[in-house]
Design a protein around this motif. Structure first.
Motif, PDB file in Angstrom:
ATOM      1  N   THR A   1      -1.612  12.036  -4.947  1.00 42.79           N
ATOM      2  CA  THR A   1      -1.082  10.833  -3.743  1.00 42.79           C
ATOM      3  C   THR A   1      -0.126  11.648  -3.016  1.00 42.79           C
ATOM      4  O   THR A   1      -0.104  11.103  -1.785  1.00 42.79           O
TER       5      THR A   1
ATOM      6  N   SER B   1      -2.954  -1.227 -13.219  1.00 39.50           N
ATOM      7  CA  SER B   1      -2.557   0.081 -12.342  1.00 39.50           C
ATOM      8  C   SER B   1      -1.154   0.283 -12.892  1.00 39.50           C
ATOM      9  O   SER B   1      -0.408  -0.367 -13.410  1.00 39.50           O
TER      10      SER B   1
ATOM     11  N   CYS C   1       4.064   0.239  -5.487  1.00 36.23           N
ATOM     12  CA  CYS C   1       3.417   0.923  -4.454  1.00 36.23           C
ATOM     13  C   CYS C   1       2.039   1.150  -5.143  1.00 36.23           C
ATOM     14  O   CYS C   1       1.709   1.477  -6.181  1.00 36.23           O
ATOM     15  N   VAL C   2       0.792   0.135  -4.516  1.00 37.27           N
ATOM     16  CA  VAL C   2      -0.382   0.390  -5.069  1.00 37.27           C
ATOM     17  C   VAL C   2      -1.462   0.589  -4.121  1.00 37.27           C
ATOM     18  O   VAL C   2      -1.708  -0.202  -3.066  1.00 37.27           O
TER      19      VAL C   2
ATOM     20  N   SER D   1       0.592  -1.067  -0.132  1.00 34.85           N
ATOM     21  CA  SER D   1      -0.128  -0.044  -0.024  1.00 34.85           C
ATOM     22  C   SER D   1       0.827   1.106   0.056  1.00 34.85           C
ATOM     23  O   SER D   1       0.589   2.404  -0.221  1.00 34.85           O
TER      24      SER D   1
ATOM     25  N   ARG E   1      -4.991  -3.807  -5.466  1.00 36.50           N
ATOM     26  CA  ARG E   1      -4.000  -4.525  -5.486  1.00 36.50           C
ATOM     27  C   ARG E   1      -4.438  -6.198  -5.613  1.00 36.50           C
ATOM     28  O   ARG E   1      -3.780  -6.799  -6.338  1.00 36.50           O
TER      29      ARG E   1
ATOM     30  N   SER F   1      -3.004   3.618  -8.931  1.00 37.01           N
ATOM     31  CA  SER F   1      -1.700   3.855  -8.260  1.00 37.01           C
ATOM     32  C   SER F   1      -0.827   4.571  -9.186  1.00 37.01           C
ATOM     33  O   SER F   1       0.427   4.352  -9.459  1.00 37.01           O
TER      34      SER F   1
ATOM     35  N   GLU G   1       6.346   4.967  -7.032  1.00 34.03           N
ATOM     36  CA  GLU G   1       5.901   3.862  -8.035  1.00 34.03           C
ATOM     37  C   GLU G   1       6.488   2.599  -7.662  1.00 34.03           C
ATOM     38  O   GLU G   1       5.893   1.621  -7.483  1.00 34.03           O
TER      39      GLU G   1
END
Lengths: 526, 335
Positions: free
Chosen positions: B290, B167, A244-245, A47, A251, B284, A220
C-alpha cells in the motif's frame, strides 16, 4: 500394516494443514464481542491515512478531518452558510478602512502541552509560514501550505498588541477574511511544541482542540483522546480513532460487523445497502464541490463560444447524476454549488436539447461535427466516484450530435500534468474547497479550471467582490458573474457530489459537514 | 569453487545490480508525466506556484544532478525524504516492512505446509480422484482473483460468521508496545498474550488469501517433480530392496524433488514482498504494497526510489539464499 501406516501419514499431514489453515487463533482468547468498539471509543474508518497533521501544511482529506479535532481557530463555522462564531477569539472588529482586523483572545486557554495560548502563539502560527524572518519559518518541511495559498497575498503583518489582542494588517479590504479564519489551515499551533519537535511537529501535533493527539501508527490508525481541560464543551467519548481501510467493501463490512462505528466515503452502489440495514444510518450532505468538463478555449474549435454552448446542450446531466452518481449528487446549474452564498439559480443550466446543439454547431461552422479528445482519470475523487464512466456517457451524448470523441484515460498525476499544460481538448476535472463564492468563481472557474478563459472583465469583477465587506454588494457582483460565466460557457458544469458516511444507529451527535469533514466533538454512543 | 568464494562473488555483484536498478527506476519515474508539485497543487495552484514548489522540492534541477544527489545519499544510507510526509524514506520503509514480512511468512507457512504434502499425495496417487482433486484445487488457487477471494473470506469468516476480524493488524484500542514492528514478536517479547491472540487472528485471513497462488504453484511443481523422481532407477532399487514406502518417499524421493520447489518458493517470497498490494488493500494491511501504490500515485519520487531499491535488495538476497539451499539439499551441486 504398510498401507495403514501410509494412511496415518496422510491423515497427519492433512490434519496439520487444517491446523495451519484455521488454528492459529488458538494461542489466545478472542476478544469478547462486548469489547469491540468499547463504549467511550469511537472508531472512524476512512480510505486514507493522514500525511501531515499540521494546519499549516496538511492539505489532504486525511489530514483535515484530524486537524479539526486537535486544533482550534480564532473563530469557527456556526452553520453550513459558514457564518462564524467565537472560538479562540471572543470578539473581533475591523478598522474603518477595512484593512486591520483586531481579535480579542480567550484567556486561560492552554495548549495540550500545558503552555499558554496567547497572542504570541497566533503571531507565530501565521508568521512561521508567511514571514521568512520568523524563527519557526521552514522548521516543518511541508511542501504546500494552504495558509500560504489563502493568505499570502493579502496579509501584510500579524502583530501581538498585548497578551490577548492580535492585529491582522491586510493590504486591502478582503471579504473572505473572517470566513477563512474558521478554516483548518488558519488553526493555531503551539510554539512550544514547534520548539520541542521541530521538523517532527506534524507527527506530534499540539493544539488547543477538544482532542489530544495520542498515537499514530502509520498506514494503520491515528488515535486521539479527549481533552479533559478543553475550554469549550468537553467531548463525551474518551478515545477517537481514525482507522485507515483503503477498500470500500472492507469498510462497509467493518461497520456491519461492529468493528468500527463510522465509515466515510461510500461507493454509490453501497448507499442502498446501508439504507436497508436497520442497524445503520446513512449520512448524506450536498457537498460544496464541482465536477466539470473543461474546454481548452485556446484551441480550435473551442475558441468558438457557440461550440461550447452546443456541447453544453448536448449532454443530459440529469441522466449522469441519476445513473452514475446513483442519485447521490445534484446536477450542476453553473460553477457554484447551490449551497454556497450568492448562488443564482437563474444563471443556468443549459437544457438538454440535442437539436439545439446541432443547430449551434452548424451556426459555428461545424454542421458535420468534428473529432476531439476527452481526457479523464481513473479512481474516485471527492466530486466524482466513477470518472471513466462519466466520460463514456459524455462520449455517447456528443457522438449523438455528430462530435466524434476519443476518450483518453490516465491516472491522476498524469492527468494533472496534461490539464496543467493545457494539452487537453476537453478534460474532466473538479474542485472542492472552502465554500466561499470567490473560490468557485474566481479561483476555480477562471484560474484553476484549465480552460484558458480569463477575460479582464470577470477578473475585475472578482476583485471588486473581494474588496467589499458588504454582503449585498458581493451578492450582486457574484450573481452577475455567474450569468456571464454561464453565457461564455468555458466549461460544462456536470454535478455536485454528495458527501456520504454511514454510522451505527447507536452513535449520536456525529456530524458530516458540507466540506466533507467529519466532526466527532459532540458524538457519543448509546 | 568453494561456496564461500561463491557467496562473496555474488555479494559483490549486488552493487552493480542495485546501481542499475536505481538508475532504471529513477529515469522511468521521471519520464512518466506528472510530478509531486502538480499532484499537490492541481488544480488550485497557478503555474507560478507550481514552479515555486518544484524549486522548493529540488525538482527543477537537471535530472543527472538529481540522480547524483540521490546516489550519493544512498551510499551514505540516506534514501532522502518523502515529499508527502516529510519523513526520511528509510524510516517510512522500516515502519512498513515488518507488516509485509509478517504477512509473507504467514502465507509462506500455509503454502509450504499445505502445498508440499498435497503435491506428494497427488504424485503418489497419480491419476486417481485424489490426484484430480489436488490438481483442480491448485488450478483454482491460481485462477481465483486474490481481490475477490479476500473479500469473500472477509464476508464469510468475519462479517457473517464473526469468527475473525475484518481487517487490520490489531483490534483498535488494544495496547501493544511497539518494539520491533513485528506485532507477533512484540506481543511475545512483552508477554502480552491477549495481543498475541488478537494479532494471530488478524493474520489468518490475509495469509490464506496471499497463500493461494504460491500454494497452487507449489502443489503443481511438487507433483511433477515427484513424478519425475519416482520414475528414477534408484527409487526402483529402493523399492526392490523392500524399503518401507514412506521412507522411500520422504528420505529418497522428496529431498531430491525439492530443488524446483525451492526455486518456486524463492521467487514467490520475492513477489509477495513487493506484490502483496491487492491483499494489503483488501485487508487494510499497512505494509509495503500500500505504501508503494500511494507513492506512485503521488509521484513521491524519493519514496518510490527507496522502496524499489530495498525490494531489489531483498530479491537478490533471497536468490542467493535459494542457491545456498540447493547446495545443502543436493550435495552434487557445487559452485
Amino acid at each position: 500394516m504398510f498401507r495403514n501406516k501410509k494412511l496415518v501419514y496422510i491423515v497427519v499431514l492433512l490434519l496439520s494443514a487444517a491446523l495451519v489453515m484455521t488454528g492459529c487463533g488458538g494461542t489466545g482468547s478472542p476478544p469478547a464481542s462486548g469489547e469491540k468498539g468499547k463504549d467511550g471509543t469511537l472508531i472512524i474508518a476512512r480510505s486514507t491515512d493522514a500525511d501531515l497533521i499540521d494546519p499549516g501544511f496538511g492539505w489532504s482529506e486525511g489530514d483535515i478531518d484530524i486537524i479539526f479535532h486537535i486544533y482550534d481557530g480564532l473563530v469557527k463555522f456556526k452553520n453550513d452558510d459558514l457564518e462564524v462564531e467565537p472560538a479562540l477569539a471572543t470578539e473581533w472588529k475591523v478598522s474603518e478602512d477595512g484593512k486591520t482586523w483586531t481579535f480579542k483572545l480567550r484567556e486561560g486557554v492552554k495548549f495540550h502541552d500545558g503552555t499558554d495560548f496567547n497572542a504570541e502563539a497566533v503571531v507565530h502560527t501565521f508568521k512561521r509560514i508567511l514571514d521568512e524572518n520568523n524563527k519557526y519559518y521552514g522548521v516543518v518541511q511541508g511542501g504546500y501550505s494552504y495558509l500560504e495559498y489563502l493568505m499570502a497575498d493579502v496579509v501584510e503583518d500579524v502583530v501581538a498588541v498585548d497578551e490577548y489582542t492580535v492585529d491582522f494588517k491586510l493590504n486591502q479590504v478582503f471579504a473572505p477574511f473572517l470566513t477563512y479564519m474558521g478554516y483548518y489551515s488558519q488553526y493555531i499551533v503551539s510554539p512550544a511544541a514547534l520548539d520541542k519537535y521541530g521538523a517532527k511537529f506534524p507527527q506530534n501535533p499540539v493544539g488547543t482542540g477538544p482532542f489530544v493527539f495520542e498515537k499514530w501508527q502509520r498506514g494503520e490508525y491515528v488515535q486521539l483522546k479527549a481533552n479533559e481541560n478543553y475550554w469549550g464543551e468537553k467531548p463525551k467519548i474518551d478515545t477517537l480513532i481514525f482507522k485507515c481501510v483503503p477498500e470500500s467493501s472492507t469498510r462497509l463490512m467493518e461497520l456491519q460487523s461492529g468493528q468500527v462505528d463510522v465509515i466515510k466515503a461510500l461507493d454509490p452502489g453501497q448507499l442502498s445497502k446501508v439504507e436497508e440495514d436497520e442497524k445503520l444510518e446513512l449520512l448524506s450532505v450536498p457537498g460544496a464541490n464541482l465536477f466539470y468538463a473543461a474546454f481548452n478555449c485556446t484551441k480550435e474549435p473551442f475558441t468558438n463560444q457557440k461550440v461550447r454552448q452546443a456541447l453544453n446542450h448536448a449532454i443530459d446531466m440529469d441522466k449522469i447524476v441519476e445513473v452514475i452518481y446513483e442519485g447521490s449528487g445534484t446536477r450542476a446549474i453553473n460553477s457554484l454549488p447551490p449551497t454556497v452564498f450568492s448562488f443564482d439559480e437563474t444563471a443556468g443550466p443549459y437544457e438538454y436539447n440535442p437539436q439545439k446543439a446541432k443547430e449551434l454547431l452548424a451556426e459555428a461552422g461545424y454542421p458535420d461535427g468534428f473529432e476531439t479528445n476527452l481526457y479523464t482519470f481513473i479512481y474516485a475523487r471527492p466530486y466524482v466516484a466513477k470518472p471513466v464512466q462519466v466520460a463514456e456517457v459524455i462520449k455517447a451524448y456528443l457522438e449523438a450530435v455528430g462530435v466524434k470523441v476519443n476518450i483518453v484515460t490516465n491516472e491522476w498525476a498524469t492527468h494533472s500534468d496534461i490539464m496543467d499544460n493545457m494539452k487537453h481538448d476537453i478534460g474532466l476535472s473538479g474542485w472542492y474547497d472552502i465554500p466561499y463564492p470567490s473560490n468557485f468563481l474566481k479561483a476555480m472557474a477562471l484560474e484553476g479550471a484549465n480552460t484558458g478563459y480569463m477575460p479582464d472583465e470577470l477578473v475585475e469583477m472578482a476583485k471588486a467582490a473581494w474588496a467589499t465587506y458588504d454582503r449585498a454588494e458581493q451578492e450582486k457582483i457574484y450573481k452577475e458573474f455567474q450569468h456571464k460565466l454561464y453565457e461564455a460557457a468555458p466549461l460544462i458544469p456536470i454535478a455536485h457530489n454528495n458527501y456520504t458516511a454511514a454510522i451505527s444507529k447507536n452513535v449520536k451527535g456525529f456530524e458530516l459537514d458540507i466540506i466533507g469533514t467529519v466532526r466527532a466533538h459532540k458524538a457519543y454512543k448509546e | 569453487m568453494n561456496i564461500w568464494k561463491y557467496i562473496l562473488k555474488r555479494l559483490l555483484m549486488v552493487v552493480p545490480t542495485l546501481f542499475g536498478v536505481s538508475l532504471l527506476v529513477f529515469f522511468i519515474i521521471h519520464l512518466i508525466p506528472g510530478d509531486p508539485a502538480q499532484v499537490m497543487l492541481y488544480p488550485k495552484g497557478t503555474p507560478e506556484e507550481i514552479e515555486a514548489l518544484r524549486h522548493k522540492l529540488g525538482l527543477d534541477k537537471p535530472l543527472a544532478i538529481q540522480y547524483l544527489d540521490w546516489i550519493i545519499g544512498a551510499v551514505h544510507l540516506d534514501l532522502g525524504t518523502s515529499v508527502f510526509s516529510g519523513e526520511p524514506v528509510v524510516t517510512e520503509i522500516f515502519r512498513r516492512f515488518p507488516a509485509t514480512i509478517e504477512l509473507t511468512l504467514g502465507a509462506l507457512l500455509i503454502a509450504v505446509l499445505v502445498g508440499i504434502p498435497l503435491g506428494v499425495i497427488a504424485a503418489r496417487k497419480r491419476n486417481t480422484l485424489i490426484d484430480y482433486s489436488c490438481i483442480t484445487f491448485s488450478l483454482l488457487g491460481v485462477s481465483i482473483p486474490v481481490f475477490w477471494l479476500g473479500l469473500m473470506l472477509i464476508f464469510i469468516f468475519a462479517a457473517t460468521l464473526d469468527w475473525l476480524p475484518v481487517s487490520g493488524r490489531i483490534t483498535m484500542g488494544l495496547s501493544l508496545e511497539n518494539i520491533t514492528g513485528f506485532y507477533l514478536l512484540d506481543a511475545l517479547l512483552t508477554g502480552n498474550f491477549k495481543a498475541l491472540g488478537d494479532v494471530s487472528r488478524h493474520l489468518i485471513l490475509p495469509s490464506i488469501s496471499l497463500a493461494t497462488i504460491p500454494l497452487a504453484l507449489i502443489v503443481r511443481v511438487t507433483r511433477s517433480s515427484m513424478l519425475d523422481v519416482l520414475s528414477q532407477d534408484y527409487i526402483r532399487t529402493a523399492k526392490a530392496k523392500g524399503l518401507p514406502g514412506q521412507r522411500i518417499i520422504f528420505r529418497h524421493a522428496l529431498k531430491n524433488a525439492l530443488i524446483p520447489v525451492i526455486t518456486v518458493i524463492g521467487i514467490q517470497v520475492g513477489s509477495m514482498m513487493g506484490g502483496a498490494i491487492l491483499t494489503e488493500a483488501v485487508f487494510s494491511w499497512p505494509g509495503i504494497g500500500t505504501l508503494i501504490i500511494d507513492a506512485i500515485y503521488n509521484r513521491d519520487y524519493p519514496l518510490i526510489q527507496g522502496v524499489v531499491f530495498i525490494i531489489a535488495l531483498i530479491m537478490i538476497i533471497i536468490n542467493l539464499l535459494v542457491d545456498i539451499i540447493y547446495a545443502y539439499i543436493d550435495p552434487r551441486i557445487r559452485y
